[in-house]
Design a protein around this motif. Structure first.
Motif, PDB file in Angstrom:
ATOM      1  N   GLY A 189       0.820  -1.208   0.000  1.00  0.00           N
ATOM      2  CA  GLY A 189       0.000   0.000   0.000  1.00  0.00           C
ATOM      3  C   GLY A 189       0.848   1.249   0.000  1.00  0.00           C
ATOM      4  O   GLY A 189       0.456   2.285   0.533  1.00  0.00           O
ATOM      5  N   GLY A 190       2.014   1.146  -0.646  1.00  0.00           N
ATOM      6  CA  GLY A 190       3.026   2.199  -0.529  1.00  0.00           C
ATOM      7  C   GLY A 190       2.770   3.457  -1.323  1.00  0.00           C
ATOM      8  O   GLY A 190       3.492   4.442  -1.160  1.00  0.00           O
ATOM      9  N   GLY A 191       1.772   3.456  -2.218  1.00  0.00           N
ATOM     10  CA  GLY A 191       1.456   4.664  -2.966  1.00  0.00           C
ATOM     11  C   GLY A 191       2.650   5.197  -3.732  1.00  0.00           C
ATOM     12  O   GLY A 191       3.218   4.536  -4.597  1.00  0.00           O
ATOM     13  N   THR A 192       3.060   6.413  -3.395  1.00  0.00           N
ATOM     14  CA  THR A 192       4.169   7.060  -4.098  1.00  0.00           C
ATOM     15  C   THR A 192       5.529   6.715  -3.505  1.00  0.00           C
ATOM     16  O   THR A 192       6.544   7.262  -3.916  1.00  0.00           O
ATOM     17  CB  THR A 192       3.979   8.588  -4.109  1.00  0.00           C
ATOM     18  OG1 THR A 192       3.755   9.043  -2.767  1.00  0.00           O
ATOM     19  CG2 THR A 192       2.794   8.986  -4.974  1.00  0.00           C
ATOM     20  N   GLY A 193       5.571   5.808  -2.505  1.00  0.00           N
ATOM     21  CA  GLY A 193       6.847   5.244  -2.085  1.00  0.00           C
ATOM     22  C   GLY A 193       7.540   5.898  -0.908  1.00  0.00           C
ATOM     23  O   GLY A 193       8.755   5.754  -0.761  1.00  0.00           O
ATOM     24  N   ALA A 194       6.804   6.572  -0.025  1.00  0.00           N
ATOM     25  CA  ALA A 194       7.449   7.238   1.110  1.00  0.00           C
ATOM     26  C   ALA A 194       8.256   6.268   1.958  1.00  0.00           C
ATOM     27  O   ALA A 194       9.361   6.583   2.413  1.00  0.00           O
ATOM     28  CB  ALA A 194       6.394   7.939   1.971  1.00  0.00           C
ATOM     29  N   ALA A 195       7.720   5.060   2.191  1.00  0.00           N
ATOM     30  CA  ALA A 195       8.440   4.097   3.035  1.00  0.00           C
ATOM     31  C   ALA A 195       9.709   3.603   2.358  1.00  0.00           C
ATOM     32  O   ALA A 195      10.708   3.317   3.028  1.00  0.00           O
ATOM     33  CB  ALA A 195       7.530   2.929   3.392  1.00  0.00           C
ATOM     34  N   ALA A 196       9.703   3.484   1.038  1.00  0.00           N
ATOM     35  CA  ALA A 196      10.926   3.083   0.329  1.00  0.00           C
ATOM     36  C   ALA A 196      12.022   4.129   0.539  1.00  0.00           C
ATOM     37  O   ALA A 196      13.200   3.785   0.745  1.00  0.00           O
ATOM     38  CB  ALA A 196      10.637   2.891  -1.155  1.00  0.00           C
ATOM     39  N   TRP A 197      11.650   5.395   0.503  1.00  0.00           N
ATOM     40  CA  TRP A 197      12.600   6.463   0.786  1.00  0.00           C
ATOM     41  C   TRP A 197      13.093   6.370   2.231  1.00  0.00           C
ATOM     42  O   TRP A 197      14.280   6.580   2.504  1.00  0.00           O
ATOM     43  CB  TRP A 197      11.956   7.825   0.542  1.00  0.00           C
ATOM     44  CG  TRP A 197      11.829   8.202  -0.896  1.00  0.00           C
ATOM     45  CD1 TRP A 197      10.840   7.825  -1.760  1.00  0.00           C
ATOM     46  CD2 TRP A 197      12.718   9.030  -1.649  1.00  0.00           C
ATOM     47  NE1 TRP A 197      11.060   8.372  -3.004  1.00  0.00           N
ATOM     48  CE2 TRP A 197      12.195   9.118  -2.970  1.00  0.00           C
ATOM     49  CE3 TRP A 197      13.896   9.711  -1.335  1.00  0.00           C
ATOM     50  CZ2 TRP A 197      12.821   9.862  -3.971  1.00  0.00           C
ATOM     51  CZ3 TRP A 197      14.526  10.460  -2.334  1.00  0.00           C
ATOM     52  CH2 TRP A 197      13.982  10.518  -3.627  1.00  0.00           C
ATOM     53  N   ALA A 198      12.186   6.073   3.165  1.00  0.00           N
ATOM     54  CA  ALA A 198      12.564   5.994   4.570  1.00  0.00           C
ATOM     55  C   ALA A 198      13.524   4.841   4.828  1.00  0.00           C
ATOM     56  O   ALA A 198      14.466   4.967   5.617  1.00  0.00           O
ATOM     57  CB  ALA A 198      11.314   5.853   5.442  1.00  0.00           C
TER      58      ALA A 198
ATOM     59  N   ALA B 275      -3.597   2.060  -6.642  1.00  0.00           N
ATOM     60  CA  ALA B 275      -3.763   3.274  -7.444  1.00  0.00           C
ATOM     61  C   ALA B 275      -2.626   3.417  -8.447  1.00  0.00           C
ATOM     62  O   ALA B 275      -1.501   3.768  -8.084  1.00  0.00           O
ATOM     63  CB  ALA B 275      -3.829   4.502  -6.538  1.00  0.00           C
ATOM     64  N   GLU B 276      -2.911   3.166  -9.718  1.00  0.00           N
ATOM     65  CA  GLU B 276      -1.890   3.259 -10.753  1.00  0.00           C
ATOM     66  C   GLU B 276      -1.279   4.658 -10.848  1.00  0.00           C
ATOM     67  O   GLU B 276      -0.057   4.793 -11.020  1.00  0.00           O
ATOM     68  CB  GLU B 276      -2.476   2.834 -12.102  1.00  0.00           C
ATOM     69  CG  GLU B 276      -1.471   2.854 -13.246  1.00  0.00           C
ATOM     70  CD  GLU B 276      -0.294   1.928 -13.015  1.00  0.00           C
ATOM     71  OE1 GLU B 276       0.845   2.336 -13.316  1.00  0.00           O
ATOM     72  OE2 GLU B 276      -0.515   0.811 -12.528  1.00  0.00           O
ATOM     73  N   PRO B 277      -2.076   5.750 -10.739  1.00  0.00           N
ATOM     74  CA  PRO B 277      -1.453   7.091 -10.792  1.00  0.00           C
ATOM     75  C   PRO B 277      -0.438   7.308  -9.675  1.00  0.00           C
ATOM     76  O   PRO B 277       0.570   7.983  -9.868  1.00  0.00           O
ATOM     77  CB  PRO B 277      -2.649   8.040 -10.656  1.00  0.00           C
ATOM     78  CG  PRO B 277      -3.823   7.249 -11.131  1.00  0.00           C
ATOM     79  CD  PRO B 277      -3.554   5.846 -10.698  1.00  0.00           C
ATOM     80  N   ALA B 278      -0.684   6.732  -8.484  1.00  0.00           N
ATOM     81  CA  ALA B 278       0.275   6.867  -7.384  1.00  0.00           C
ATOM     82  C   ALA B 278       1.570   6.131  -7.710  1.00  0.00           C
ATOM     83  O   ALA B 278       2.673   6.649  -7.480  1.00  0.00           O
ATOM     84  CB  ALA B 278      -0.331   6.327  -6.094  1.00  0.00           C
ATOM     85  N   LEU B 279       1.449   4.934  -8.256  1.00  0.00           N
ATOM     86  CA  LEU B 279       2.644   4.166  -8.612  1.00  0.00           C
ATOM     87  C   LEU B 279       3.453   4.873  -9.699  1.00  0.00           C
ATOM     88  O   LEU B 279       4.690   4.931  -9.631  1.00  0.00           O
ATOM     89  CB  LEU B 279       2.238   2.773  -9.094  1.00  0.00           C
ATOM     90  CG  LEU B 279       1.576   1.862  -8.052  1.00  0.00           C
ATOM     91  CD1 LEU B 279       0.987   0.631  -8.721  1.00  0.00           C
ATOM     92  CD2 LEU B 279       2.578   1.450  -6.974  1.00  0.00           C
TER      93      LEU B 279
ATOM     94  N   GLU C  17       8.323   8.225 -10.904  1.00  0.00           N
ATOM     95  CA  GLU C  17       8.889   9.498 -11.367  1.00  0.00           C
ATOM     96  C   GLU C  17       9.724  10.167 -10.268  1.00  0.00           C
ATOM     97  O   GLU C  17      10.839  10.651 -10.513  1.00  0.00           O
ATOM     98  CB  GLU C  17       7.737  10.423 -11.789  1.00  0.00           C
ATOM     99  CG  GLU C  17       8.161  11.776 -12.298  1.00  0.00           C
ATOM    100  CD  GLU C  17       6.955  12.643 -12.653  1.00  0.00           C
ATOM    101  OE1 GLU C  17       7.046  13.873 -12.473  1.00  0.00           O
ATOM    102  OE2 GLU C  17       5.919  12.100 -13.098  1.00  0.00           O
ATOM    103  N   ILE C  18       9.199  10.182  -9.043  1.00  0.00           N
ATOM    104  CA  ILE C  18       9.919  10.806  -7.932  1.00  0.00           C
ATOM    105  C   ILE C  18      11.191  10.027  -7.607  1.00  0.00           C
ATOM    106  O   ILE C  18      12.249  10.602  -7.347  1.00  0.00           O
ATOM    107  CB  ILE C  18       9.013  10.889  -6.684  1.00  0.00           C
ATOM    108  CG1 ILE C  18       7.778  11.749  -6.958  1.00  0.00           C
ATOM    109  CG2 ILE C  18       9.781  11.465  -5.495  1.00  0.00           C
ATOM    110  CD1 ILE C  18       6.713  11.633  -5.876  1.00  0.00           C
ATOM    111  N   ALA C  19      11.092   8.682  -7.630  1.00  0.00           N
ATOM    112  CA  ALA C  19      12.227   7.839  -7.252  1.00  0.00           C
ATOM    113  C   ALA C  19      13.406   8.008  -8.198  1.00  0.00           C
ATOM    114  O   ALA C  19      14.548   7.687  -7.828  1.00  0.00           O
ATOM    115  CB  ALA C  19      11.792   6.381  -7.210  1.00  0.00           C
ATOM    116  N   ALA C  20      13.187   8.502  -9.407  1.00  0.00           N
ATOM    117  CA  ALA C  20      14.288   8.719 -10.351  1.00  0.00           C
ATOM    118  C   ALA C  20      15.305   9.710  -9.808  1.00  0.00           C
ATOM    119  O   ALA C  20      16.453   9.750 -10.283  1.00  0.00           O
ATOM    120  CB  ALA C  20      13.736   9.209 -11.691  1.00  0.00           C
TER     121      ALA C  20
END
Length: 328
Positions: free
Chosen positions: A93-102, A119-123, A128-131
């Motif tokens: 349920g990570g959405g845009t990936g805040a926990a991956a950054w943490a 949610a595909e738009p969140a992924l 895009e942000i993770a780049a």
């Protein structure tokens, strides 16, 4: 050669660029609508984040707070297991990936990471942000319904942050059980409200029942000493406020405090804190009052005075959520 920017700074810069071209009022309205949706009492199996504008506004608004809360929980976990680092990570349920950054901010380096969300738009925006961070450029962003039908591949670490509140009770149970079956370590973060704490305690009980040891925040794996309905265990993380935060909330301070509840547990041996500061320390003339959750388990207030020497200095520096006493 310049050292790379810390993940927190890199994330802030990436998020600031999301709102370019999006009128401030439109961004604020999107956030207000999404907050209302997330606060709804009825869980939904349809994505709340509908399109890129929704996701960009909400990510810019909520991602820094989620990042800081999860990072606080992960740092407490890392203190209880200093010789361990995850070789792989799945964020449910990570959405845009805040926990991956943490996770990247806590342990550094690269590892296989999978972010699951409905949610595909969140992924898409998370990718895009993770780049912006080389350690996150190979993250696998996978659309998946989060609930009873979820299956997880074996992984070292599973994070579940601000997700359980969106699920029905049976789906919450199934998700925690799936995480316990797949991972060596599980970290669950929820809003720092009585209901969020209740969901965390429910998950904690299931993890302990599955053979996990609580690493943080509790100094033990026994039952929580808080009498149900009388109080709740939660902590606070300081978050830098963006202009969007100030616009939506009408505040002028450059920061806000994100309240959260969490549990971090592992299948392998851990060394939890001897006790944990569970309220903001109270400073008095010549003394500090610390409310502690202790190993017994029990809740206890201790008074540290100038007569305690270096311990008094440490108490004056102690913060809500810290281990006590500090490591030598």
């Amino acid at each position: 050669m310049n050292a790379p920017a810390p993940p927190a700074e890199t994330l802030r810069t990436a998020l600031a660029g999301l709102l370019d071209g999006l009128p401030p009022r439109q961004a604020a309205q999107a956030v207000e609508r999404l907050i209302a949706s997330y606060r709804g009492a009825t869980p939904t199996d349809a994505p709340i984040l509908r399109d890129r504008a929704d996701v960009a506004a909400y990510a810019a608004y909520r991602m820094p707070a989620t990042f800081e809360a999860v990072r606080s929980a992960l740092e407490a976990f890392a203190e209880a297991a200093p010789a361990w680092a995850p070789g792989s990570h799945t964020d449910v349920g990570g959405g845009t990936g805040a926990a991956a950054w943490a996770v990247s901010a806590t342990w550094g380096g690269e590892r296989p990471v999978t972010v699951l969300d409905w949610a595909e738009p969140a992924l898409a925006l998370g990718r895009e942000i993770a780049a912006a961070d080389p350690a996150l450029r190979d993250v696998r962003w996978q659309r998946s319904r989060i609930g009873a039908a979820l299956t997880l591949e074996s992984t070292d670490l599973v994070t579940v942050s601000y997700v359980l509140n969106e699920l029905t009770a049976p789906d919450r149970t199934a998700l925690v059980d799936a995480a316990a079956a797949a991972a060596q370590a599980v970290v669950i973060v929820e809003p720092g409200t009585p209901d969020g704490y209740a969901r965390v305690i429910e998950a904690r009980d299931r993890l302990v029942g599955a053979g996990f040891h609580v690493a943080a925040p509790c100094p033990h794996s026994a039952a929580c000493p808080i009498v149900p309905g009388t109080d709740w265990c939660h902590f606070s993380a300081r978050v830098s406020r963006s202009s969007l935060h100030r616009q939506v909330k009408g505040g002028s301070l450059p920061y806000e405090d994100e309240k959260f509840s969490y549990v971090a547990a592992a299948r392998f041996p851990v060394t939890p804190a001897p006790s944990r500061v569970v309220r903001r320390p109270q400073l008095r003339k010549g003394q500090v009052l610390l409310d502690l959750c202790e190993t017994e388990p029990s809740l206890h207030r201790t008074t540290v005075t100038k007569r305690h020497g270096d311990l008094y200095k440490a108490a004056r520096d102690a913060d809500w959520g810290d281990a006590w006493p500090p490591a030598p």
